[in-house]
Design a protein around this motif. Structure first.
Motif, mmCIF file in Angstrom:
data_model
loop_
_atom_site.group_PDB
_atom_site.id
_atom_site.type_symbol
_atom_site.label_atom_id
_atom_site.label_comp_id
_atom_site.label_asym_id
_atom_site.label_seq_id
_atom_site.Cartn_x
_atom_site.Cartn_y
_atom_site.Cartn_z
ATOM 1 N N ALA A 117 1.010 -1.043 -0.286
ATOM 2 C CA ALA A 117 -0.046 -0.196 -0.055
ATOM 3 C C ALA A 117 0.855 1.021 -0.202
ATOM 4 N N ALA A 118 1.665 0.955 0.340
ATOM 5 C CA ALA A 118 3.033 2.328 1.311
ATOM 6 C C ALA A 118 3.189 2.953 -0.551
ATOM 7 N N GLY A 119 3.988 1.673 -0.875
ATOM 8 C CA GLY A 119 4.436 1.584 -2.573
ATOM 9 C C GLY A 119 4.313 2.119 -3.279
ATOM 10 N N THR A 120 2.855 1.766 -3.398
ATOM 11 C CA THR A 120 2.049 1.834 -4.504
ATOM 12 C C THR A 120 1.622 3.785 -4.086
ATOM 13 N N ALA A 121 1.170 4.100 -2.962
ATOM 14 C CA ALA A 121 0.659 5.183 -2.559
ATOM 15 C C ALA A 121 1.923 6.227 -3.062
ATOM 16 N N ALA A 122 3.312 5.800 -2.297
ATOM 17 C CA ALA A 122 4.105 6.830 -2.923
ATOM 18 C C ALA A 122 4.394 7.487 -4.674
ATOM 19 N N SER A 173 -1.854 -4.536 -4.480
ATOM 20 C CA SER A 173 -1.986 -2.647 -4.723
ATOM 21 C C SER A 173 -2.586 -2.795 -6.171
ATOM 22 N N ALA A 174 -2.850 -3.594 -6.920
ATOM 23 C CA ALA A 174 -4.418 -2.794 -8.121
ATOM 24 C C ALA A 174 -5.548 -2.655 -6.512
ATOM 25 N N VAL A 175 -5.596 -3.504 -5.721
ATOM 26 C CA VAL A 175 -6.592 -2.782 -4.885
ATOM 27 C C VAL A 175 -6.503 -1.519 -4.451
ATOM 28 N N TYR A 176 -5.801 -1.138 -4.121
ATOM 29 C CA TYR A 176 -5.333 0.139 -3.801
ATOM 30 C C TYR A 176 -5.286 1.405 -4.939
ATOM 31 N N TYR A 177 -4.748 1.076 -5.734
ATOM 32 C CA TYR A 177 -4.945 2.138 -6.830
ATOM 33 C C TYR A 177 -6.265 1.778 -6.761
ATOM 34 N N ILE A 178 -7.237 1.086 -7.467
ATOM 35 C CA ILE A 178 -8.821 1.005 -7.563
ATOM 36 C C ILE A 178 -9.339 1.984 -6.836
ATOM 37 N N THR A 179 -9.312 1.424 -5.002
ATOM 38 C CA THR A 179 -9.939 2.067 -4.373
ATOM 39 C C THR A 179 -9.446 3.507 -3.912
ATOM 40 N N SER A 194 -7.607 2.238 1.945
ATOM 41 C CA SER A 194 -7.412 1.725 0.618
ATOM 42 C C SER A 194 -6.506 0.880 0.796
ATOM 43 N N THR A 195 -5.231 1.974 1.989
ATOM 44 C CA THR A 195 -4.290 0.614 3.177
ATOM 45 C C THR A 195 -5.452 -1.018 3.677
ATOM 46 N N VAL A 196 -5.751 -0.542 3.867
ATOM 47 C CA VAL A 196 -6.683 -1.336 4.978
ATOM 48 C C VAL A 196 -7.481 -2.790 3.911
ATOM 49 N N ALA A 197 -7.934 -2.055 3.096
ATOM 50 C CA ALA A 197 -8.434 -2.898 1.710
ATOM 51 C C ALA A 197 -7.418 -3.737 1.065
ATOM 52 N N CYS A 198 -5.898 -3.059 0.647
ATOM 53 C CA CYS A 198 -4.824 -4.119 0.853
ATOM 54 C C CYS A 198 -4.312 -4.737 1.270
ATOM 55 N N VAL A 199 -4.308 -4.143 2.347
ATOM 56 C CA VAL A 199 -3.935 -5.399 3.383
ATOM 57 C C VAL A 199 -5.531 -6.481 3.452
ATOM 58 N N ILE A 200 -6.169 -6.770 3.858
ATOM 59 C CA ILE A 200 -6.867 -6.959 3.793
ATOM 60 C C ILE A 200 -6.670 -8.519 2.587
ATOM 61 N N VAL A 201 -6.867 -7.988 1.334
ATOM 62 C CA VAL A 201 -6.821 -8.768 0.142
ATOM 63 C C VAL A 201 -5.441 -9.784 -0.273
ATOM 64 N N ILE A 202 -4.379 -8.891 0.289
ATOM 65 C CA ILE A 202 -2.870 -9.882 0.408
ATOM 66 C C ILE A 202 -2.768 -10.429 1.367
ATOM 67 N N VAL A 203 -3.717 -10.132 2.979
ATOM 68 C CA VAL A 203 -3.952 -11.039 4.097
ATOM 69 C C VAL A 203 -4.364 -12.220 3.835
ATOM 70 N N ALA A 204 -5.606 -12.102 3.232
ATOM 71 C CA ALA A 204 -7.021 -12.781 3.036
ATOM 72 C C ALA A 204 -6.107 -14.499 1.721
#
Length: 243
Positions: A117-122, A173-179, A194-204
């Protein structure tokens, strides 16, 4: 919302640092090795990412070298704590190796989620070239450190042979970008959601890959083929002996 995002970020640093420290301990490195590999795991991806793309936004030096003193201290402290726990409870640590590996997997999954998430946001601004650019840079941010760590340890990087790893970070990262770009764009809570969505997808994805033993297909599973060959040879030897 900035405070919430910072809390998530530091939890990610602690998680990723702890995961890196556990891998270093499993490879029997000393305290310096544990700390060094923990920091590499945590920030190596961001360093590689910034070297690759930093010039595109006028950044002369990677962020980790200019503006992450507190984060590095947290990473070193986390690695030292894990080292001390392993040192004090060494026999228990070895006996519970399978459980430790499970904890490592969860911490690693959360860590790569936060760093994706952080890398995508940057580098969201680089989507002027292609929407894929910030997503790939988010992936590099999260997996680059683990790859570097494994190479230093003389191992084939885990992401190339075990579990759904790189694809999970790319999906997150795609979920972060789209969100961030289309769903909560312009809102005060955009980064947090966006960060929470990214983390949830990856952990899942990572947890499902672990539970259901998902792996990317390989051209040849040498271990399986060799085991089958040995089994056939043993059967032939048994039949010959009976005759």
């Amino acid at each position: 919302m900035e405070t919430v995002l910072e809390i998530i970020h530091f939890i990610g640093i602690i998680s990723f640092s702890a995961a890196g420290a556990m891998v270093a301990i499993d490879n029997e490195t000393d305290w310096f090795g544990v700390v060094f590999l923990s920091v590499i795991t945590c920030f190596g991806g961001g360093l590689i990412r910034d070297i690759i793309a930093g010039q595109s936004i006028g950044r002369e030096l990677p962020v980790v070298l200019t503006d992450m003193n507190t984060e590095i201290i947290v990473s070193i402290s986390t690695a030292t704590l894990i080292f001390l726990l392993a040192f004090i409870f060494k026999r228990k640590y070895v006996e519970e190796e399978k459980f430790v590996d499970q904890i490592n997997n969860v911490l690693d999954a959360f860590g790569i989620g936060v760093f994706s998430a952080a890398g995508t946001a940057a580098y969201m601004a680089l989507d002027i070239y292609s929407p894929v650019v910030p997503m790939v840079l988010g992936m590099i941010s999260s997996i680059g450190g683990s790859i570097t760590r494994d190479v230093i340890l003389g191992k084939i990087p885990v992401i190339l042979c075990k579990r759904i790893y790189a694809l999970a970070t790319l999906a997150g990262s795609a979920v972060y970008y789209i969100t961030a770009k289309f769903i909560v764009v312009g809102q005060d809570y955009c980064d947090v959601v966006s960060t929470v969505a990214c983390v949830i997808v990856i952990v899942a994805i990572r947890m499902c890959a672990t539970v259901f033993e998902w792996n990317m297909p390989k051209a040849i599973d040498f271990a399986k083929i060799r085991a089958e060959s040995e089994e056939k040879n043993e059967e032939k030897a048994t039949v010959s002996a009976e005759k």
